[in-house]
Design an enzyme around this catalytic site. Structure first.
Site, PDB file in Angstrom:
ATOM      1  N   LYS A 203       0.822  -1.219   0.000  1.00 54.86           N
ATOM      2  CA  LYS A 203       0.000   0.000   0.000  1.00 54.86           C
ATOM      3  C   LYS A 203       0.851   1.262   0.000  1.00 54.86           C
ATOM      4  O   LYS A 203       2.004   1.255   0.418  1.00 54.86           O
ATOM      5  CB  LYS A 203      -0.980  -0.031   1.174  1.00 54.86           C
ATOM      6  CG  LYS A 203      -2.095  -1.042   0.895  1.00 54.86           C
ATOM      7  CD  LYS A 203      -3.329  -0.843   1.710  1.00 54.86           C
ATOM      8  CE  LYS A 203      -4.417  -1.766   1.172  1.00 54.86           C
ATOM      9  NZ  LYS A 203      -5.572  -1.861   2.041  1.00 54.86           N
ATOM     10  N   ARG A 237      -3.907 -10.172   4.541  1.00 58.53           N
ATOM     11  CA  ARG A 237      -4.207 -10.148   3.102  1.00 58.53           C
ATOM     12  C   ARG A 237      -2.955  -9.643   2.385  1.00 58.53           C
ATOM     13  O   ARG A 237      -2.603  -8.480   2.540  1.00 58.53           O
ATOM     14  CB  ARG A 237      -5.410  -9.242   2.851  1.00 58.53           C
ATOM     15  CG  ARG A 237      -5.876  -9.197   1.410  1.00 58.53           C
ATOM     16  CD  ARG A 237      -7.077  -8.259   1.285  1.00 58.53           C
ATOM     17  NE  ARG A 237      -7.529  -8.162  -0.088  1.00 58.53           N
ATOM     18  CZ  ARG A 237      -6.995  -7.356  -0.996  1.00 58.53           C
ATOM     19  NH1 ARG A 237      -5.986  -6.573  -0.670  1.00 58.53           N
ATOM     20  NH2 ARG A 237      -7.470  -7.327  -2.217  1.00 58.53           N
TER      21      ARG A 237
HETATM   22  C1  7PJ Z   1      -8.143  -4.381   1.251  1.00 62.67           C
HETATM   23  C2  7PJ Z   1      -9.131  -5.191   0.751  1.00 62.67           C
HETATM   24  C3  7PJ Z   1      -7.909  -4.359   2.654  1.00 62.67           C
HETATM   25  C4  7PJ Z   1      -9.656  -5.976   2.835  1.00 62.67           C
HETATM   26  C5  7PJ Z   1      -8.228  -4.102  -0.875  1.00 62.67           C
HETATM   27  C6  7PJ Z   1      -5.252  -3.042  -2.153  1.00 62.67           C
HETATM   28  C7  7PJ Z   1      -6.571  -2.404  -2.377  1.00 62.67           C
HETATM   29  N1  7PJ Z   1      -9.883  -6.008   1.524  1.00 62.67           N
HETATM   30  N2  7PJ Z   1      -9.182  -5.011  -0.593  1.00 62.67           N
HETATM   31  N3  7PJ Z   1      -8.697  -5.171   3.398  1.00 62.67           N
HETATM   32  N4  7PJ Z   1      -7.568  -3.705   0.217  1.00 62.67           N
HETATM   33  N5  7PJ Z   1     -10.372  -6.752   3.654  1.00 62.67           N
HETATM   34  O1  7PJ Z   1      -5.073  -4.241  -2.111  1.00 62.67           O
HETATM   35  O2  7PJ Z   1      -4.300  -2.236  -2.028  1.00 62.67           O
HETATM   36  O3  7PJ Z   1      -7.066  -3.633   3.198  1.00 62.67           O
HETATM   37  S1  7PJ Z   1      -7.938  -3.544  -2.480  1.00 62.67           S
END
Ligand code: 7PJ
Length: 256
Positions: A203, A237
């Site tokens: 990020k 994640r």
């Molecule tokens: C997240 C997500 C997160 C959850 C994305 C990226 C943007 N789902 N989907 N938490 N971020 N639960 O991967 O940078 O932080 S999309």
């Protein structure tokens, strides 16, 4: 949780997983790296992104879910659309990961009747403008209050607590300082009696700290994931499964 983007304009893969075939190849690699769960997403939610329609999102995601359900790996689907939730749960997805916290009309009911798990994420604003000027008087309390309200709504709709996961939503309408406060105080979320999921991988907040561009954020991502784990996060994640798993192996060996 390993990230599989099926989006031509995806945040980090820049079209690498634009087709089903590429997404499956990527998923297979993550499985080989020892991933515990895959998160399949068909709509980019990077800051400034625009939404896609239901048909397009389903066209991207459903074939990937259908192909992966036989691989004996739990499948989560990153979506805010009840139609996509319904079709992918029917196809075998066991979890819905929703940055909109199941607030779309019908979303809670689809997850409840489908018997799926859900990740409830906090976001201030909407992806196209959320990073313009995020403001909180007390970011930790405000995010916590929102997540508690959504836990209550989910339980009222018939989703048992054991099937819920909460996520403070790093980068979703937050400045670097907001993100750091949330990470510093992550234990206040793990105290809420619901498993905490954290997404920090590659990020922009990591780029703000290190100055590294997105292709060079593996080390900072692994560090951030490890810090989140030490503060009680139960699901991480991530893009970099092998590197994250090795960091966790060292941590787990230390704590016995
Ligand atoms: C997240 C997500 C997160 C959850 C994305 C990226 C943007 N789902 N989907 N938490 N971020 N639960 O991967 O940078 O932080 S999309």
């Amino acid at each position: 949780m390993g990230i599989v983007n099926v989006t031509p304009d995806s945040f980090s893969d820049s079209g690498l997983c634009a087709s089903t075939e590429n997404a499956l190849r990527h998923a297979t690699q993550l499985i080989e790296e020892g991933v515990d769960m895959l998160d399949i997403g068909g709509e980019s939610t990077r800051p400034g992104s625009t939404p896609v329609c239901v048909e397009e999102e389903l066209h991207r995601v459903l074939p990937v879910v259908q192909a992966l359900v036989n691989k004996n790996i739990p499948i989560s689907v990153d979506t805010s659309k009840p139609e996509v939730m319904h079709a992918t749960i029917k196809a075998g997805a066991i979890m819905i990961n929703d940055i909109n916290a199941l607030q779309a009309p019908g979303a809670l009911e689809v997850v409840a009747t489908g018997g799926a798990a859900a990740c409830i994420v906090h976001m201030q604003g909407k992806p196209h403008s959320m990073q313009v000027n995020p403001q909180y008087s007390d970011v930790v309390s405000e995010v916590k209050d929102f997540l508690q309200q959504r836990i209550d709504a989910a339980q009222s709709a018939g989703i048992p607590r054991e099937r819920l996961t909460i996520d403070p939503g790093f980068g979703f309408g937050k400045t670097l300082e907001h993100n750091l406060q949330l990470l510093r105080c992550l234990d206040r979320f793990t105290d809420m009696g619901v498993a905490v999921l954290v997404g920090l991988s590659r990020k922009s907040m990591l780029g703000e700290i290190t100055g590294s561009k997105i292709s060079n954020r593996v080390h900072s991502s692994v560090s951030a994931a490890l810090l989140a784990a030490t503060k009680g996060a139960r699901i991480l994640r991530v893009h970099d499964v092998k590197a994250t798993k090795e960091a966790l192996a060292v941590y787990n060996a230390m704590i016995g």
